[in-house]
Design a protein around this motif. Structure first.
Motif, PDB file in Angstrom:
ATOM      1  N   SER A 130       0.856  -1.248  -0.059  1.00 16.08           N
ATOM      2  CA  SER A 130       0.016  -0.048   0.011  1.00 16.08           C
ATOM      3  C   SER A 130       0.762   1.362  -0.080  1.00 16.08           C
ATOM      4  CB  SER A 130      -0.978  -0.058   1.320  1.00 16.08           C
ATOM      5  OG  SER A 130      -1.737  -0.993   1.417  1.00 16.08           O
ATOM      6  N   TYR A 131       2.103   0.919   0.367  1.00 17.60           N
ATOM      7  CA  TYR A 131       2.800   2.375   0.541  1.00 17.60           C
ATOM      8  C   TYR A 131       3.962   2.477  -0.432  1.00 17.60           C
ATOM      9  CZ  TYR A 131       0.882   1.576   4.793  1.00 17.60           C
ATOM     10  OH  TYR A 131      -0.039   1.396   5.995  1.00 17.60           O
ATOM     11  N   ARG A 132       4.215   1.316  -1.306  1.00 14.32           N
ATOM     12  CA  ARG A 132       5.373   1.434  -2.343  1.00 14.32           C
ATOM     13  C   ARG A 132       4.946   0.467  -3.535  1.00 14.32           C
ATOM     14  NH1 ARG A 132       9.252  -1.965   1.180  1.00 14.32           N
ATOM     15  NH2 ARG A 132       8.782  -4.148   0.565  1.00 14.32           N
ATOM     16  N   ARG A 133       5.420   0.795  -4.568  1.00 20.53           N
ATOM     17  CA  ARG A 133       4.805   0.150  -6.023  1.00 20.53           C
ATOM     18  C   ARG A 133       5.889  -1.294  -5.969  1.00 20.53           C
ATOM     19  NH1 ARG A 133       1.829   2.295  -9.612  1.00 20.53           N
ATOM     20  NH2 ARG A 133       1.531   4.660  -9.586  1.00 20.53           N
ATOM     21  N   GLU A 134       5.131  -2.196  -6.305  1.00 14.28           N
ATOM     22  CA  GLU A 134       5.689  -3.523  -6.647  1.00 14.28           C
ATOM     23  C   GLU A 134       5.510  -3.886  -7.967  1.00 14.28           C
ATOM     24  OE1 GLU A 134       6.588  -5.686  -3.993  1.00 14.28           O
ATOM     25  OE2 GLU A 134       6.034  -4.216  -2.362  1.00 14.28           O
ATOM     26  N   PRO A 135       6.819  -3.956  -8.562  1.00  7.84           N
ATOM     27  CA  PRO A 135       6.793  -4.116  -9.830  1.00  7.84           C
ATOM     28  C   PRO A 135       6.461  -5.426 -10.160  1.00  7.84           C
ATOM     29  CG  PRO A 135       9.073  -3.840  -9.148  1.00  7.84           C
ATOM     30  CD  PRO A 135       8.007  -3.772  -8.145  1.00  7.84           C
ATOM     31  N   ASP A 136       6.729  -6.582  -9.461  1.00  7.68           N
ATOM     32  CA  ASP A 136       6.641  -7.800  -9.953  1.00  7.68           C
ATOM     33  C   ASP A 136       5.370  -8.516  -9.081  1.00  7.68           C
ATOM     34  OD1 ASP A 136       8.434  -7.612  -7.691  1.00  7.68           O
ATOM     35  OD2 ASP A 136       9.306  -9.441  -8.336  1.00  7.68           O
ATOM     36  N   LEU A 137       4.398  -7.941  -8.966  1.00  5.30           N
ATOM     37  CA  LEU A 137       3.275  -8.349  -7.986  1.00  5.30           C
ATOM     38  C   LEU A 137       2.719  -9.671  -8.520  1.00  5.30           C
ATOM     39  CD1 LEU A 137       1.796  -7.016  -5.397  1.00  5.30           C
ATOM     40  CD2 LEU A 137       0.365  -6.358  -6.956  1.00  5.30           C
ATOM     41  N   ALA A 138       2.716 -10.543  -7.669  1.00  9.64           N
ATOM     42  CA  ALA A 138       2.097 -12.043  -8.034  1.00  9.64           C
ATOM     43  C   ALA A 138       0.672 -11.870  -7.775  1.00  9.64           C
ATOM     44  CB  ALA A 138       2.720 -13.206  -7.261  1.00  9.64           C
ATOM     45  N   VAL A 139      -0.219 -11.204  -8.565  1.00  8.59           N
ATOM     46  CA  VAL A 139      -1.606 -11.071  -8.429  1.00  8.59           C
ATOM     47  C   VAL A 139      -2.433 -12.470  -8.244  1.00  8.59           C
ATOM     48  CG1 VAL A 139      -3.777 -10.148  -9.254  1.00  8.59           C
ATOM     49  CG2 VAL A 139      -1.480  -8.721  -9.738  1.00  8.59           C
ATOM     50  N   GLU A 140      -2.284 -13.440  -9.151  1.00 13.32           N
ATOM     51  CA  GLU A 140      -2.832 -14.638  -9.053  1.00 13.32           C
ATOM     52  C   GLU A 140      -2.620 -15.357  -7.767  1.00 13.32           C
ATOM     53  OE1 GLU A 140      -5.180 -15.497 -11.378  1.00 13.32           O
ATOM     54  OE2 GLU A 140      -4.682 -13.881 -12.311  1.00 13.32           O
ATOM     55  N   LEU A 141      -1.479 -15.360  -7.300  1.00  9.98           N
ATOM     56  CA  LEU A 141      -0.961 -15.896  -6.104  1.00  9.98           C
ATOM     57  C   LEU A 141      -1.782 -15.313  -4.809  1.00  9.98           C
ATOM     58  CD1 LEU A 141       0.804 -18.262  -4.355  1.00  9.98           C
ATOM     59  CD2 LEU A 141       2.526 -16.391  -4.548  1.00  9.98           C
ATOM     60  N   ILE A 142      -1.681 -13.878  -4.912  1.00  9.60           N
ATOM     61  CA  ILE A 142      -2.040 -13.357  -3.851  1.00  9.60           C
ATOM     62  C   ILE A 142      -3.631 -13.427  -3.823  1.00  9.60           C
ATOM     63  CG2 ILE A 142      -2.557 -10.767  -2.990  1.00  9.60           C
ATOM     64  CD1 ILE A 142       0.065 -10.189  -4.108  1.00  9.60           C
ATOM     65  N   ASP A 143      -4.339 -13.318  -5.006  1.00 10.60           N
ATOM     66  CA  ASP A 143      -5.822 -13.556  -5.070  1.00 10.60           C
ATOM     67  C   ASP A 143      -6.153 -14.718  -4.532  1.00 10.60           C
ATOM     68  OD1 ASP A 143      -8.282 -12.376  -5.988  1.00 10.60           O
ATOM     69  OD2 ASP A 143      -8.443 -14.189  -7.373  1.00 10.60           O
ATOM     70  N   SER A 144      -5.419 -15.990  -5.119  1.00  8.84           N
ATOM     71  CA  SER A 144      -6.137 -17.271  -4.518  1.00  8.84           C
ATOM     72  C   SER A 144      -5.432 -17.463  -2.955  1.00  8.84           C
ATOM     73  CB  SER A 144      -5.276 -18.391  -5.341  1.00  8.84           C
ATOM     74  OG  SER A 144      -3.907 -18.369  -5.113  1.00  8.84           O
ATOM     75  N   GLU A 145      -4.808 -16.876  -2.654  1.00  4.88           N
ATOM     76  CA  GLU A 145      -4.445 -17.200  -1.132  1.00  4.88           C
ATOM     77  C   GLU A 145      -5.330 -16.299  -0.127  1.00  4.88           C
ATOM     78  OE1 GLU A 145      -0.183 -16.310  -0.302  1.00  4.88           O
ATOM     79  OE2 GLU A 145       0.304 -18.094  -1.149  1.00  4.88           O
ATOM     80  N   LEU A 146      -5.567 -15.280  -0.502  1.00  4.93           N
ATOM     81  CA  LEU A 146      -6.568 -14.428   0.169  1.00  4.93           C
ATOM     82  C   LEU A 146      -7.995 -15.127   0.101  1.00  4.93           C
ATOM     83  CD1 LEU A 146      -5.734 -10.726  -0.351  1.00  4.93           C
ATOM     84  CD2 LEU A 146      -5.287 -12.167   1.569  1.00  4.93           C
ATOM     85  N   GLN A 148      -8.539 -18.366  -0.385  1.00  5.02           N
ATOM     86  CA  GLN A 148      -8.424 -19.360   0.526  1.00  5.02           C
ATOM     87  C   GLN A 148      -8.610 -19.120   2.100  1.00  5.02           C
ATOM     88  OE1 GLN A 148      -4.850 -21.512   0.471  1.00  5.02           O
ATOM     89  NE2 GLN A 148      -5.602 -23.640   0.989  1.00  5.02           N
ATOM     90  N   TRP A 149      -7.907 -18.012   2.438  1.00  9.22           N
ATOM     91  CA  TRP A 149      -7.762 -17.480   3.891  1.00  9.22           C
ATOM     92  C   TRP A 149      -9.271 -17.074   4.338  1.00  9.22           C
ATOM     93  CZ3 TRP A 149      -9.007 -13.264   6.732  1.00  9.22           C
ATOM     94  CH2 TRP A 149      -8.527 -13.056   7.823  1.00  9.22           C
ATOM     95  N   LEU A 150     -10.050 -16.461   3.099  1.00  5.80           N
ATOM     96  CA  LEU A 150     -11.558 -15.865   3.727  1.00  5.80           C
ATOM     97  C   LEU A 150     -12.453 -17.014   3.768  1.00  5.80           C
ATOM     98  CD1 LEU A 150     -11.732 -12.829   1.115  1.00  5.80           C
ATOM     99  CD2 LEU A 150     -12.127 -12.765   3.680  1.00  5.80           C
ATOM    100  N   LYS A 151     -12.295 -18.071   2.910  1.00  3.35           N
ATOM    101  CA  LYS A 151     -13.186 -19.340   2.976  1.00  3.35           C
ATOM    102  C   LYS A 151     -12.597 -20.159   4.239  1.00  3.35           C
ATOM    103  CE  LYS A 151     -13.699 -19.573  -2.085  1.00  3.35           C
ATOM    104  NZ  LYS A 151     -13.419 -20.381  -3.022  1.00  3.35           N
ATOM    105  N   ARG A 152     -11.595 -20.029   4.757  1.00  4.46           N
ATOM    106  CA  ARG A 152     -11.207 -20.851   5.912  1.00  4.46           C
ATOM    107  C   ARG A 152     -11.341 -19.904   7.254  1.00  4.46           C
ATOM    108  NH1 ARG A 152      -6.036 -24.268   4.396  1.00  4.46           N
ATOM    109  NH2 ARG A 152      -6.971 -25.547   2.861  1.00  4.46           N
ATOM    110  N   THR A 153     -11.582 -18.899   7.146  1.00  2.00           N
ATOM    111  CA  THR A 153     -11.741 -17.900   8.319  1.00  2.00           C
ATOM    112  C   THR A 153     -13.315 -17.721   8.568  1.00  2.00           C
ATOM    113  OG1 THR A 153      -9.822 -16.862   7.830  1.00  2.00           O
ATOM    114  CG2 THR A 153     -10.875 -15.726   9.383  1.00  2.00           C
ATOM    115  N   THR A 154     -13.960 -18.422   9.388  1.00  2.00           N
ATOM    116  CA  THR A 154     -15.463 -18.174   9.664  1.00  2.00           C
ATOM    117  C   THR A 154     -15.437 -17.028  10.775  1.00  2.00           C
ATOM    118  OG1 THR A 154     -15.214 -19.701  11.524  1.00  2.00           O
ATOM    119  CG2 THR A 154     -15.819 -20.732   9.335  1.00  2.00           C
ATOM    120  N   PRO A 155     -16.600 -16.605  10.439  1.00  2.00           N
ATOM    121  CA  PRO A 155     -16.833 -15.464  11.697  1.00  2.00           C
ATOM    122  C   PRO A 155     -16.629 -15.957  12.995  1.00  2.00           C
ATOM    123  CG  PRO A 155     -18.605 -15.217   9.906  1.00  2.00           C
ATOM    124  CD  PRO A 155     -17.679 -16.684   9.815  1.00  2.00           C
ATOM    125  N   GLU A 156     -16.840 -16.963  13.576  1.00  2.00           N
ATOM    126  CA  GLU A 156     -16.704 -17.617  14.986  1.00  2.00           C
ATOM    127  C   GLU A 156     -15.371 -17.626  15.108  1.00  2.00           C
ATOM    128  OE1 GLU A 156     -18.832 -18.722  12.473  1.00  2.00           O
ATOM    129  OE2 GLU A 156     -20.662 -18.619  13.694  1.00  2.00           O
TER     130      GLU A 156
END
Length: 172
Positions: A130-146, A148-156
């Motif tokens: 959020s504070y500096r540009r990332e020239p080689d951002l792995a968008v697909e990896l970040i998207d899939s991991e997030l 997966q994190w959201l699906k496994r993180t229940t409100p409880e």
């Protein structure tokens, strides 16, 4: 022998078997059925709440990915990822520590759900993207991991982690 001379009386028929009181086995069966129905209802409500929250959250990730594909602005992409995660956590529990940023923020995410691990690239993108540009951002990896994190993180799980964090000082 004369049948009328015998001192026999008519047969007394027993009363018809009623529905109540039931035998103890029926009461035990009824209690088990009620407990199973209550447990299944509770699990369904939990599952439905989580699915409803995912239905609202995952399109925000899609939109961030589309915006990144159009603009290739990594700082804006990482900001929208953090904003989406913070919205999700706030919807799960109002007492979530949403003011965190950087390394503290990613450590907090890992504390909430340590089973859904995030790679170093995702952690760096969330902490510093959020504070500096990332020239080689792995968008697909970040998207899939997030996702997966959201699906496994229940409100409880979030509420439990927030209440545990509230009792003891957070370690970062």
């Amino acid at each position: 022998m004369n049948p009328g001379a015998l001192p026999l009386e008519d047969i007394i028929e027993p009363a018809a078997i009623g529905l109540f009181p039931l035998a103890w086995g029926w009461w035990a069966s009824a209690a088990v059925v009620v407990a199973v129905v209550a447990a299944l209802t509770w699990l369904f409500i939990r599952w439905h709440r989580h699915r409803a929250m995912l239905t609202l959250t995952l399109p925000l990730l899609d939109q961030a990915k589309i915006d990144y594909a159009e603009n290739e602005d990594s700082t804006r992409y990482c900001q929208s990822l953090n904003k989406t995660l913070k919205r999700y956590l706030k919807a799960c529990d109002e007492n979530s520590q949403l003011s965190l940023s950087g390394e503290e923020w990613t450590a907090y995410l890992n504390r909430i759900n340590s089973k859904a691990t995030l790679s170093n690239k995702t952690i760096n993108a969330l902490a510093h993207g959020s504070y500096r540009r990332e020239p080689d951002l792995a968008v697909e990896l970040i998207d899939s991991e997030l996702r997966q994190w959201l699906k496994r993180t229940t409100p409880e799980r979030v509420r439990k982690a927030v209440s545990n964090t509230g009792r003891k000082a957070p370690h970062v």
